[in-house]
Design an enzyme around this catalytic site. Structure first.
Site, PDB file in Angstrom:
ATOM      1  CG  HIS A  62      -1.684   0.842   1.560  1.00  0.00           C
ATOM      2  ND1 HIS A  62      -3.268   0.925   1.699  1.00  0.00           N
ATOM      3  CD2 HIS A  62      -2.423   2.487   0.648  1.00  0.00           C
ATOM      4  CE1 HIS A  62      -4.180   1.855   1.624  1.00  0.00           C
ATOM      5  NE2 HIS A  62      -3.155   3.005   1.494  1.00  0.00           N
ATOM      6  CD  GLU A 134      -6.502   3.984   0.046  1.00  0.00           C
ATOM      7  OE1 GLU A 134      -5.477   4.069  -0.382  1.00  0.00           O
ATOM      8  OE2 GLU A 134      -6.662   4.131   1.297  1.00  0.00           O
ATOM      9  NE  ARG A 232     -23.957  -4.094  26.009  1.00  0.00           N
ATOM     10  CZ  ARG A 232     -23.762  -3.152  27.340  1.00  0.00           C
ATOM     11  NH1 ARG A 232     -23.204  -1.409  26.152  1.00  0.00           N
ATOM     12  NH2 ARG A 232     -23.290  -2.780  28.410  1.00  0.00           N
ATOM     13  CG  ASP A 253       2.410   7.005  10.676  1.00  0.00           C
ATOM     14  OD1 ASP A 253       1.726   5.980  11.977  1.00  0.00           O
ATOM     15  OD2 ASP A 253       1.793   7.806   9.926  1.00  0.00           O
ATOM     16  CG  ASP A 279      -1.841   5.558   3.159  1.00  0.00           C
ATOM     17  OD1 ASP A 279      -2.104   5.253   2.172  1.00  0.00           O
ATOM     18  OD2 ASP A 279      -2.819   5.490   4.603  1.00  0.00           O
ATOM     19  CG  LEU A 311      -4.016  12.110  10.147  1.00  0.00           C
ATOM     20  CD1 LEU A 311      -3.726  10.720  11.008  1.00  0.00           C
ATOM     21  CD2 LEU A 311      -1.803  12.545   9.878  1.00  0.00           C
ATOM     22  CB  ALA A 312      -3.818  13.064   3.468  1.00  0.00           C
TER      23      ALA A 312
HETATM   24 ZN   LIG Z   1      -3.600   5.353   0.801  1.00  0.00          ZN
END
Ligand SMILES: [Zn+2]
Length: 383
Positions: A62, A134, A232, A253, A279, A311-312
């Protein structure tokens, strides 16, 4: 010509071989064992590594880019620069990973990646081992930074379109199992031996189990872009963490997931089912600034990558992920190495990668005892 690689220690990674010798011919491993156990063929060319650890080359299933290049961009020079940068981090195989974009743009990128994977390469470049889709089959509720107007409801026909654009070079597909049409699409992808990875998902426990029954066998960046764990309604997390038939990956990370949750993850999945991914995006290795992730602009400050405060991706490298997981989850270096070699290879269904054993490809990373990359060796190009 036969090549004999000698090292202080080898991690196969299932076993530790002290005073290791690995015999390589035509890019394949033909024998591996201790110096006492292996007959070195006469006339073999020696590569003597000294006080180092020899391990299979790392595999990142990834990754969106690095060294200023985004894998969706059609730049030969950029791709070469990116693939060369990967070998600095011990990576010998990777899955170029798309993000959600207009369908035509995605198909164009996949076609270009398929074509460029056939272009001549050399010993300094990691090699692609099939693409990772993705998006676009992900949940609106858990899309992260993927553009909402470009997400699509999955159908086997749409999957076929992407598959054909990629000329069949699809290794991984991330999909949210709760979407209408997801189960038929998971089945279609699993029939083509794609590693169907559940993720970017708000699925309940039952919806996830239906996705696993349809052929889902892996989980994408576990905890990130997933319905939170509830005791639950354990949801997708409860399902993938407790099911021993499912492998799962994580971005270790120290930012995407708290170190103690990394430790919990390892306790749930064990060292045989956990996979490290980066990623990583084009910004990796480039310092602070503004960079591309598919069609998005991402701002990088230190180790954080954000698009409008979300977050990217990351600027993590796989060698750092190995050292991080060793520390966070209190693993040995041998165990940590397994999470970036044998386990991702098995998640992809590849028994010729990620292992030092006769018949496997001769891709190696050479590590210091502290896990720092000393050298990367690609089997097809050993001299
Ligand atoms: Zn990704």
């Amino acid at each position: 010509m036969k090549i004999a690689i000698t090292a202080w220690t080898a991690f196969t990674p299932l076993d530790v071989i002290d005073h290791a010798v690995v015999i390589v011919e035509d890019g394949r491993i033909v024998a591996a064992g201790s110096r006492e156990a292996i007959d070195i063929p006469s006339g073999a060319h020696f590569i003597e590594l000294g006080e180092c650890i020899l391990a299979p080359g790392f595999i990142d299933i990834h990754i969106h880019g690095g060294a200023g290049h985004d894998v969706m961009a059609a730049s030969r020079d950029g791709l070469a620069r990116f693939e060369r940068s990967l070998t600095n981090y011990g990576v010998t195989s990777y899955c170029p990973t798309t993000v959600t974009a207009p369908l035509d743009a995605t198909c164009k990128s996949l076609a270009w990646l398929a074509e460029s994977s056939r272009s001549p390469r050399d010993a300094s470049r990691a090699r692609p081992v099939g693409m990772h889709l993705e998006g676009p089959f992900i949940s609106h509720a858990k899309r992260g930074v993927h553009p909402p107007d470009k997400l699509l409801a999955p159908t086997p026909e749409l999957f076929d379109k992407l598959w054909e654009a990629a000329e069949g070079n699809v290794s991984v597909m991330t999909i949210a199992p709760e979407l209408p049409g997801a189960l038929a699409t998971i089945k279609a992808a699993a029939e083509k031996n794609v590693c169907v990875s559940l993720g970017h998902s708000n699925a309940t426990h039952a919806e996830t189990n239906a996705g696993i029954a349809a052929g889902g066998r892996h989980a994408t960046h576990t905890f990130n872009a997933m319905r939170p764990l509830d005791h639950r309604e354990p949801g997708i997390l409860g399902a993938v963490l407790s099911n021993d038939s499912v492998t799962a990956d994580m971005i270790v990370d120290g930012i995407h997931v708290h170190p103690d949750v990394v430790k919990l993850f390892l306790r749930a999945k064990g060292i045989d089912k956990a996979v490290l991914i980066t990623d990583a995006i084009s910004a990796t290795g480039m310092g602070d600034g503004k960079f591309r992730l598919g069609g998005l602009e991402v701002e990088v400050k230190g180790d954080r990558c954000e698009h409008n405060g979300v977050l990217a991706g990351s600027v993590l490298t796989l060698d750092r992920a190995v050292r991080n997981v060793q520390q966070f989850a209190e693993l040995s270096l041998q165990q940590a190495v397994r999470l970036a070699t044998l386990n991702p290879a098995r998640a992809l269904g590849r028994d010729d990668l990620g292992i030092i054993a006769p018949g496997a490809g001769a891709d190696f990373v050479v590590l210091s005892p502290q896990g720092e990359v000393q050298r990367t060796i690609l089997g097809d190009f050993i001299e």
